[in-house]
Write an enzyme that holds these catalytic residues in place. Structure first.
Site, PDB file in Angstrom:
ATOM      1  CG  ASP A  30       8.097   3.181 -12.654  1.00 30.90           C
ATOM      2  OD1 ASP A  30       8.088   3.754 -11.546  1.00 30.90           O
ATOM      3  OD2 ASP A  30       8.660   2.062 -12.831  1.00 30.90           O
ATOM      4  CG  PHE A 162      11.288  16.469   4.470  1.00 32.36           C
ATOM      5  CD1 PHE A 162      12.318  15.943   5.237  1.00 32.36           C
ATOM      6  CD2 PHE A 162      11.567  17.529   3.621  1.00 32.36           C
ATOM      7  CE1 PHE A 162      13.598  16.462   5.157  1.00 32.36           C
ATOM      8  CE2 PHE A 162      12.847  18.066   3.538  1.00 32.36           C
ATOM      9  CZ  PHE A 162      13.874  17.528   4.308  1.00 32.36           C
ATOM     10  CG  ASN A 221      14.392  10.114   7.704  1.00 34.74           C
ATOM     11  OD1 ASN A 221      13.447  10.831   8.051  1.00 34.74           O
ATOM     12  ND2 ASN A 221      14.369   9.427   6.584  1.00 34.74           N
ATOM     13  CB  ALA A 264       6.136   1.879  23.832  1.00 34.96           C
ATOM     14  N   GLY A 265       6.583   0.738  20.859  1.00 38.42           N
ATOM     15  CA  GLY A 265       6.165  -0.232  19.846  1.00 38.42           C
ATOM     16  C   GLY A 265       7.236  -1.262  19.617  1.00 38.42           C
ATOM     17  N   GLY A 269      10.129   0.828  11.277  1.00 40.14           N
ATOM     18  CA  GLY A 269      10.304   0.060  10.044  1.00 40.14           C
ATOM     19  C   GLY A 269      10.062   0.973   8.875  1.00 40.14           C
ATOM     20  CB  CYS A 272      12.438   6.451   5.145  1.00 40.80           C
ATOM     21  SG  CYS A 272      11.649   6.757   3.558  1.00 40.80           S
ATOM     22  CE  LYS A 335       3.655   5.931   7.704  1.00 41.72           C
ATOM     23  NZ  LYS A 335       4.180   7.248   7.958  1.00 41.72           N
ATOM     24  NE  ARG A 342       9.506   0.017   0.495  1.00 41.63           N
ATOM     25  CZ  ARG A 342       9.693   0.986  -0.405  1.00 41.63           C
ATOM     26  NH1 ARG A 342      10.823   1.050  -1.097  1.00 41.63           N
ATOM     27  NH2 ARG A 342       8.778   1.912  -0.625  1.00 41.63           N
TER      28      ARG A 342
HETATM   29  P1  NAD Z   1       9.647   3.082  -4.705  1.00 40.48           P
HETATM   30  O1  NAD Z   1      10.475   1.874  -4.724  1.00 40.48           O
HETATM   31  O2  NAD Z   1       8.234   3.021  -4.201  1.00 40.48           O
HETATM   32  O3  NAD Z   1       9.563   3.691  -6.188  1.00 40.48           O
HETATM   33  C1  NAD Z   1      10.637   3.870  -7.036  1.00 40.48           C
HETATM   34  C2  NAD Z   1      10.150   3.742  -8.477  1.00 40.48           C
HETATM   35  O4  NAD Z   1      11.229   4.061  -9.354  1.00 40.48           O
HETATM   36  C3  NAD Z   1       9.698   2.332  -8.860  1.00 40.48           C
HETATM   37  O5  NAD Z   1       8.388   2.373  -9.392  1.00 40.48           O
HETATM   38  C4  NAD Z   1      10.703   1.881  -9.909  1.00 40.48           C
HETATM   39  O6  NAD Z   1      10.158   1.056 -10.909  1.00 40.48           O
HETATM   40  C5  NAD Z   1      11.133   3.220 -10.492  1.00 40.48           C
HETATM   41  N1  NAD Z   1      12.431   3.174 -11.188  1.00 40.48           N
HETATM   42  C6  NAD Z   1      13.587   2.600 -10.775  1.00 40.48           C
HETATM   43  N2  NAD Z   1      14.547   2.769 -11.717  1.00 40.48           N
HETATM   44  C7  NAD Z   1      13.992   3.454 -12.737  1.00 40.48           C
HETATM   45  C8  NAD Z   1      14.461   3.910 -13.985  1.00 40.48           C
HETATM   46  N3  NAD Z   1      15.733   3.676 -14.380  1.00 40.48           N
HETATM   47  N4  NAD Z   1      13.618   4.584 -14.783  1.00 40.48           N
HETATM   48  C9  NAD Z   1      12.335   4.800 -14.394  1.00 40.48           C
HETATM   49  N5  NAD Z   1      11.828   4.385 -13.237  1.00 40.48           N
HETATM   50  C10 NAD Z   1      12.636   3.711 -12.398  1.00 40.48           C
HETATM   51  O7  NAD Z   1      10.471   4.160  -3.893  1.00 40.48           O
HETATM   52  P2  NAD Z   1       9.906   5.358  -2.977  1.00 40.48           P
HETATM   53  O8  NAD Z   1       9.407   4.824  -1.677  1.00 40.48           O
HETATM   54  O9  NAD Z   1       9.032   6.220  -3.806  1.00 40.48           O
HETATM   55  O10 NAD Z   1      11.273   6.137  -2.666  1.00 40.48           O
HETATM   56  C11 NAD Z   1      11.975   6.858  -3.645  1.00 40.48           C
HETATM   57  C12 NAD Z   1      13.065   7.670  -2.956  1.00 40.48           C
HETATM   58  O11 NAD Z   1      12.463   8.639  -2.086  1.00 40.48           O
HETATM   59  C13 NAD Z   1      13.987   6.830  -2.068  1.00 40.48           C
HETATM   60  O12 NAD Z   1      15.272   7.366  -2.122  1.00 40.48           O
HETATM   61  C14 NAD Z   1      13.403   7.020  -0.687  1.00 40.48           C
HETATM   62  O13 NAD Z   1      14.347   6.867   0.335  1.00 40.48           O
HETATM   63  C15 NAD Z   1      12.933   8.461  -0.756  1.00 40.48           C
HETATM   64  N6  NAD Z   1      11.825   8.763   0.164  1.00 40.48           N
HETATM   65  C16 NAD Z   1      10.830   7.842   0.373  1.00 40.48           C
HETATM   66  C17 NAD Z   1       9.788   8.167   1.227  1.00 40.48           C
HETATM   67  C18 NAD Z   1       8.697   7.167   1.509  1.00 40.48           C
HETATM   68  O14 NAD Z   1       7.985   7.356   2.489  1.00 40.48           O
HETATM   69  N7  NAD Z   1       8.527   6.144   0.684  1.00 40.48           N
HETATM   70  C19 NAD Z   1       9.756   9.422   1.879  1.00 40.48           C
HETATM   71  C20 NAD Z   1      10.763  10.333   1.618  1.00 40.48           C
HETATM   72  C21 NAD Z   1      11.805   9.994   0.763  1.00 40.48           C
END
Ligand code: NAD
Length: 464
Positions: A30, A162, A221, A264-265, A269, A272, A335, A342
């Site tokens: 990260d 997913f 989605n 219902a809700g 949010g 995603c 949830k 978010r």
């Molecule tokens: P998040 O914001 O929780 O995490 C992303 C991480 O990436 C952060 O810790 C950030 O610091 C790091 N990051 C950003 N730029 C970087 C870089 N240049 N180098 C290294 N690290 C970097 O995001 P998330 O919720 O894990 O979602 C990630 C992706 O997965 C999104 O596209 C999201 O739509 C998708 N997704 C999310 C979920 C979910 O439930 N959260 C489920 C399925 C898919």
């Protein structure tokens, strides 16, 4: 197999730990040093929390760290050099126009390419896997960036995620399906090897083209978000007609073709559904402008936005005005079992209440930090934040409050000590945004009770 996961958020951290758990060798990267330090401190026993709340994740991370199969670093060069497969798992938030912001994905693709240019006599063929949710066609963008910046041999695979927050560990250890969009047999066979341990758990692994795989994520989605909006439209109508959506649902759900998102809700949010539907609307508007298809997708979002606001006029009507009232809000996560706020109904509710002149006393089981941070970003709300407090427990939040609003179905809220609730509130009134309480029971206990899809109950006012 050696794997690098770039981005250790909800997806990267959980998926990285799950790959380590099936005996792959994983380095998670990260760019935020504080996050990596936090993870390493947790693994070294210097603190006992992770940067995100996710059931069973602390165990999974610690066990695999101790077995030396999972590491955390800020050094992308080290991670990429050793890896055969490199996952991109960074955020793709919405731009103003609804399109997905690919800045992080682009930056990471470029960082990976540069890191692939190390001097070696035997350069390793690498697979760059896009796990982030990205608009159909993004695999080409990532491919072009890599082609420009590295000589190393590589392929780009699309492998959408997913998992659902709150059950992410379960979802990653036993996914509903694994979708792999691979450009050729060589890349596909390495992905097959990577996911082989999951196949033993009877998980179905599907191979298709990159564009198909990218589209699966958005289609999934959008179906689910559409189902939430349709549910809420039916629940709202049920209430107006004096019908009870929970009862109606008993009949509807017997049809096995109807799915899980039927409660219902106050709207969907999270990180995603809102952003992914907005993105697919953006893509639709470019490819099919002016069509009913586009209108239909836009309505999913419009229905959702209006659903988030349905309680405010009802609360206002009940109290006459919200000015000077104190309202308790139970829940700010989008949830249960997650700390992600978010686009959550709770944060939206707090904003609206503050803007209407009420003071708010909130309680969130996963802590107040994320909601406070999110609210402090909103310039309109900022001047009113002095009227917001977070209580250390759910009953404390009710002290001196005129009423309570439930925005999310954490177990604590499903069966509270109603006698306490009644004693603490100035007037026994509950606005239940998740329809989790029983209206008949509320009437018997002498509460005024308002829900989304069931008729109003005036168990207090009618007796007063
Ligand atoms: P998040 O914001 O929780 O995490 C992303 C991480 O990436 C952060 O810790 C950030 O610091 C790091 N990051 C950003 N730029 C970087 C870089 N240049 N180098 C290294 N690290 C970097 O995001 P998330 O919720 O894990 O979602 C990630 C992706 O997965 C999104 O596209 C999201 O739509 C998708 N997704 C999310 C979920 C979910 O439930 N959260 C489920 C399925 C898919």
């Amino acid at each position: 197999m050696r794997i690098a996961v770039i981005g250790t958020g909800y997806v990267g951290l959980v998926q990285g730990a799950a790959f380590a758990d099936v005996n792959h060798n994983v380095i998670c990267v990260d760019k935020i040093k504080a996050k990596v330090d936090h993870l390493n401190d947790f693994c070294e026993g210097k603190r006992n929390d992770l940067p995100i709340l996710e059931p069973d994740l602390p165990r999974l991370v610690k066990e695999n760290y101790d077995k030396k199969r999972l590491r955390f670093t800020t050094d992308i060069n080290e991670a990429v050099r050793e890896a055969r497969v490199i996952f991109i798992a960074v955020g793709t938030p919405s731009n103003e126009d609804g399109s997905a912001n690919l800045t992080h994905v682009r930056n990471v693709a470029s960082d990976i390419a540069k890191a692939m240019n190390y001097e070696s006599e035997n350069p390793i063929y690498k697979i760059i896997v896009n796990k982030s949710t990205v608009p159909p066609g993004t695999y080409k963008i990532v491919h072009d960036i890599l082609t420009k910046e590295t000589r190393n041999e590589f392929d780009v695979v699309s492998n959408p995620e997913f998992l659902a927050e709150g059950r992410a560990v379960k979802d990653c250890l036993r996914p509903s399906r694994v979708v792999v969009g691979a450009p050729n047999a060589k890349a596909a066979s390495i992905m097959e090897e990577l996911y082989a341990p999951f196949k033993d758990r009877e998980v179905s692994i599907m191979f298709m083209s990159n564009i198909d795989a990218e589209m699966v994520k958005y289609a999934s989605n959008t179906y689910l978000a559409g189902q939430v909006s349709l549910t809420n439209a039916m629940a709202n109508l049920s209430r107006e007609l004096g019908a009870d959506w929970r009862k109606v649902l008993e009949g509807v759900k017997k049809d096995i073709r109807v799915g899980r998102f039927v409660y219902a809700g106050l709207g969907f949010g999270g990180s995603c559904f809102p952003k992914d539907v907005r993105e697919i609307i953006h893509t639709m508007s470019q490819h099919r402008p002016g069509t009913v298809d586009l209108k239909y997708l836009k309505n999913i979002i419009e229905l959702n936005e209006s659903q988030k606001g349905i309680f405010i006029p009802r609360i206002e009507k009940y109290f006459g005005s919200l000015e000077g009232k104190k309202i308790a809000v139970w829940g700010t996560s989008f949830k249960p079992e997650t700390d992600d706020v978010r686009d959550s109904a709770g944060v939206h509710m707090i904003k609206e209440l503050l803007l209407k002149g009420a003071s708010v006393s909130a309680y969130e089981p996963s802590g107040s930090e994320q909601a406070m941070f999110m609210l402090s970003l909103d310039e309109n709300v900022k001047p009113h934040l002095s009227r917001l407090t977070f209580a250390p427990d759910m009953y404390e939040a009710l002290k001196e409050a005129d009423g309570v609003v439930i925005t999310v179905e954490w177990n604590d809220f499903r069966n509270p000590d109603f006698m306490q609730v009644k004693k603490l509130l100035k007037k026994p009134v509950i606005f239940d945004g998740k329809d989790i309480l029983n209206p008949k029971h509320m009437e018997e206990l002498g509460f005024d009770y308002f829900s989304v899809g069931r008729p109003d109950v005036l168990g207090y006012s009618n007796k007063a």
